[in-house]
Design a protein around this motif. Sequence first.
Motif, PDB file in Angstrom:
ATOM      1  N   PHE A   1       0.679  -1.419   0.138  1.00 39.63           N
ATOM      2  CA  PHE A   1       0.542   0.060   0.160  1.00 39.63           C
ATOM      3  C   PHE A   1       0.617   1.212   0.409  1.00 39.63           C
ATOM      4  N   ALA A   2       0.757   2.296  -1.291  1.00 41.95           N
ATOM      5  CA  ALA A   2       1.166   3.083  -1.673  1.00 41.95           C
ATOM      6  C   ALA A   2       1.814   3.784   0.012  1.00 41.95           C
ATOM      7  N   PRO A   3       0.677   4.505   0.045  1.00 43.01           N
ATOM      8  CA  PRO A   3       0.579   5.038   0.786  1.00 43.01           C
ATOM      9  C   PRO A   3       0.851   5.829   2.011  1.00 43.01           C
ATOM     10  N   LEU A   4       1.316   4.506   2.786  1.00 38.96           N
ATOM     11  CA  LEU A   4       1.217   4.088   4.184  1.00 38.96           C
ATOM     12  C   LEU A   4       3.140   3.713   3.903  1.00 38.96           C
ATOM     13  N   ARG A   5       3.721   3.134   3.307  1.00 40.41           N
ATOM     14  CA  ARG A   5       4.886   3.014   2.610  1.00 40.41           C
ATOM     15  C   ARG A   5       5.460   4.394   2.615  1.00 40.41           C
ATOM     16  N   PHE A   6       4.942   4.910   1.939  1.00 43.77           N
ATOM     17  CA  PHE A   6       5.717   6.692   1.828  1.00 43.77           C
ATOM     18  C   PHE A   6       6.078   7.419   3.470  1.00 43.77           C
ATOM     19  N   THR A   7       4.683   7.203   4.316  1.00 44.11           N
ATOM     20  CA  THR A   7       4.607   7.987   5.010  1.00 44.11           C
ATOM     21  C   THR A   7       5.596   7.517   5.829  1.00 44.11           C
ATOM     22  N   ILE A   8       6.095   5.763   6.370  1.00 46.30           N
ATOM     23  CA  ILE A   8       6.624   5.793   6.836  1.00 46.30           C
ATOM     24  C   ILE A   8       7.917   6.150   6.520  1.00 46.30           C
ATOM     25  N   ALA A   9       7.883   6.093   5.473  1.00 45.98           N
ATOM     26  CA  ALA A   9       9.482   6.220   4.960  1.00 45.98           C
ATOM     27  C   ALA A   9       9.683   7.620   5.144  1.00 45.98           C
ATOM     28  N   ILE A  10       8.606   8.678   4.750  1.00 42.92           N
ATOM     29  CA  ILE A  10       9.086  10.108   5.206  1.00 42.92           C
ATOM     30  C   ILE A  10       9.895   9.943   6.806  1.00 42.92           C
ATOM     31  N   LEU A  11       8.587   9.776   7.662  1.00 45.88           N
ATOM     32  CA  LEU A  11       8.858   9.266   9.282  1.00 45.88           C
ATOM     33  C   LEU A  11      10.315   8.712   9.163  1.00 45.88           C
ATOM     34  N   ILE A  12      10.687   8.064   8.667  1.00 43.08           N
ATOM     35  CA  ILE A  12      12.057   7.466   8.913  1.00 43.08           C
ATOM     36  C   ILE A  12      13.410   8.453   8.147  1.00 43.08           C
ATOM     37  N   GLY A  13      12.915   8.887   6.960  1.00 46.11           N
ATOM     38  CA  GLY A  13      13.697  10.168   7.230  1.00 46.11           C
ATOM     39  C   GLY A  13      14.156  11.100   7.577  1.00 46.11           C
ATOM     40  N   ALA A  14      13.358  11.663   8.349  1.00 53.45           N
ATOM     41  CA  ALA A  14      12.493  12.878   9.200  1.00 53.45           C
ATOM     42  C   ALA A  14      13.321  12.037  10.617  1.00 53.45           C
ATOM     43  N   ALA A  15      13.470  10.908  10.856  1.00 56.49           N
ATOM     44  CA  ALA A  15      13.680  10.347  12.023  1.00 56.49           C
ATOM     45  C   ALA A  15      15.404  10.891  11.791  1.00 56.49           C
ATOM     46  N   CYS A  16      15.695   9.802  10.907  1.00 58.54           N
ATOM     47  CA  CYS A  16      16.939   9.344  10.662  1.00 58.54           C
ATOM     48  C   CYS A  16      17.862  11.175  10.269  1.00 58.54           C
ATOM     49  N   ALA A  17      17.603  11.933  10.399  1.00 57.79           N
ATOM     50  CA  ALA A  17      18.085  13.117  10.205  1.00 57.79           C
ATOM     51  C   ALA A  17      18.117  13.905  11.363  1.00 57.79           C
ATOM     52  N   ALA A  18      16.813  13.577  12.156  1.00 65.06           N
ATOM     53  CA  ALA A  18      16.829  14.580  13.589  1.00 65.06           C
ATOM     54  C   ALA A  18      17.756  13.854  14.648  1.00 65.06           C
ATOM     55  N   VAL A  19      17.778  12.467  13.906  1.00 66.73           N
ATOM     56  CA  VAL A  19      18.708  12.660  15.145  1.00 66.73           C
ATOM     57  C   VAL A  19      20.715  12.617  14.681  1.00 66.73           C
ATOM     58  N   PHE A  20      20.695  12.899  13.553  1.00 70.22           N
ATOM     59  CA  PHE A  20      21.940  13.567  13.568  1.00 70.22           C
ATOM     60  C   PHE A  20      21.774  14.829  13.469  1.00 70.22           C
ATOM     61  N   GLY A  21      20.611  15.486  13.642  1.00 69.22           N
ATOM     62  CA  GLY A  21      20.800  16.976  14.065  1.00 69.22           C
ATOM     63  C   GLY A  21      21.412  16.944  15.380  1.00 69.22           C
ATOM     64  N   VAL A  22      20.922  15.637  16.161  1.00 67.62           N
ATOM     65  CA  VAL A  22      21.065  16.326  17.968  1.00 67.62           C
ATOM     66  C   VAL A  22      22.538  16.196  17.082  1.00 67.62           C
TER      67      VAL A  22
END
Lengths: 294, 360
Positions: free
Chosen positions: B95-116
């Motif tokens: 289900f593409a929308p679900l996959r993409f939502t998770i992908a965006i969240l993962i992208g944001a979370a990983c970038a946030a970790v590096f932000g810290v």
Amino acid sequence: MTFLNYLINGLSLGSVYAIIALGYTMVYGIAKMLNFAHGDIIMVGAYIIYYSMTSFGIDPILSIVISMVLCTVLGVVIERVAYRPLRNASSSLAVLITAIGVSYLLQNTALLMFSANTKTFSSVVAIDPIKLFDGQLTISGEAIVTIAVCIVIMVGLTLFVNKTKAGQAMQAVSEDKGAAQLMGINVNGTIALTFAIGSALAAVAGALMCSTYPNLTPYTGTMPGIKAFVAAVFGGIGSIPGAMIGGLLIGIIEILGKAYISSQLADAIVFAVLIIVLLVKPTGILGKNIQEKV
Amino acid sequence: MKKLNISKTSRSNFITYGMVIVLAALMMILDGAGVLSSSMRGFLVPMCIYIIMAVSLNLVVGILGELSLGHAGFMCIGAYTSAVFSKCMVDTITFAPLRFTIAILIGAACAAVFGVLIGIPVLRLKGDYLAIVTLAFGEIIKNICNVINLGVDSAGMHISFDKASDLNLAEDGQIIIKGSQGISGTPKDSTFLVGVILVMITLVVILNLINSRTGRAIMSIRDNRIAAQSIGIDVTKYKLMVFTISAAFAGAAGALYAHNYATLTATGDKFNYNASIMILVYVVLGGIGNIRGSIIATIILYILPEKLRFLKDYRMLVYAIVLILVMLYNWSPKMQEYREVLRLKLKAKFGKLNKEESIT
């Protein structure tokens, strides 16, 4: 023996970084600003030498002198037009962003004038390489000249700053601009002089760097400029011997990293060193710790 | 008639939201009517990406008052991590929308970790040093993304920094990141609608943050760090917070970027220092600290060079000159004085006080 070869290459590259870092560190020490355009002045200097040597057939040494003069003028003009009006601005961000703008301006002007094509810079050094240990260890003429020039500049600048009146004025301005002005020092003139010296050194660095690494493009100056800033921070910004030590160390780290770890990750290693240095000792090896007063 | 009691800031925020929604609706109608050229349609998603980038960078530059030159690095992290996730999960989550939502969240979370992670040196540095550290960080990320090889097989993940053949994958293995060739075959999930939704989320979060107690604390650090510290504001905490939030949005923008193109590489100008500066140009020309300005500047500066093809060679030159002039005009003490004199003269001439003047 290969290690010694790498070490000499590292020293030669490091000397170039040291010369560039001197420009950064002096400007930072006095004007308290990071001159992002410094790296691009190297590129402009190298282009001037390239064209005066190829198009006009001028002798390399004379070409370097011409380049130094033109870069000095360029540096002073940049300081006058772009940086001086912002010296007392309420935010230090303003002058930093302006410096980035100047850097972009120089790069794109060079792009329009000289095109993006890589120019092959011919060496300004006419010394044969020295072979030692039956040819196992080769020291190129460029390396010898670069290291020698770096030492001469270093000693010269130290004497200039400590022994001459203008040098003392520089120290005074870097300590306290207001007090220096009250003592009758021409603050604007002193800062302009610093930019002039820094830019002239950038021209020399451009000549030496492009003699060893002959590919010249409008972006040639950016990376060495940033790495030289890393060197200046490493050695302790504002300190002349610090710039020398930092430059040499960064050069050696880069070459050894390229040789023994990964050629593609060499830049990443240099930048990682910067981050570690700033974490452990933010003032650098020879930097002074300045307490902030309210 | 009952008068709605809306504060000045929330009115300003609603104008910003309204502007984005109206523009987005207009674009969708034009697109639906088939009026948009194919090149214009290709701009829609990147425009959303750069609006998110500019708005989140403005949070650091304009509201916190620190210069970050590694914003594109965070985008790179978001792009790579989300693309890896999508490639691994393309068969598991259909289900593409679900996959993409998770992908965006993962992208944001990983970038946030590096932000810290990058935020930790931020605590000790300021001004120029911070700028150079963020720059260094961005370059490190780009360099690593250029050499990394990543493969997946039944035994798990394999990573190599040298050659793709060093991965020693099993028969069923699949190479996901192939050195400088990057990631290819990421599902193209990015649409203009997703982009607009992300822009709106970014705006709601950042504008509300700015107008909250936290936002005022952050701005007090910008205006006078020592004074802020003396009244008990935890400078470290707020700086870290701003960096992390800004990085997270850049990561989300990166996820959008990765899913908009068939191949993702870190070569060239996409994620390096020049890309970060480009975003900084949008922020500065839109007005430092002005979120709505960032949006307008991004839209104009993104479309303009494409519409003015004949100026293409001069584009960057013009940007550079405009950047310098804007800085001189806005920040030079002499210029500020001159503007003040001019304003008083105008006031004397027209004999009227406008709102702004009556406050000062």
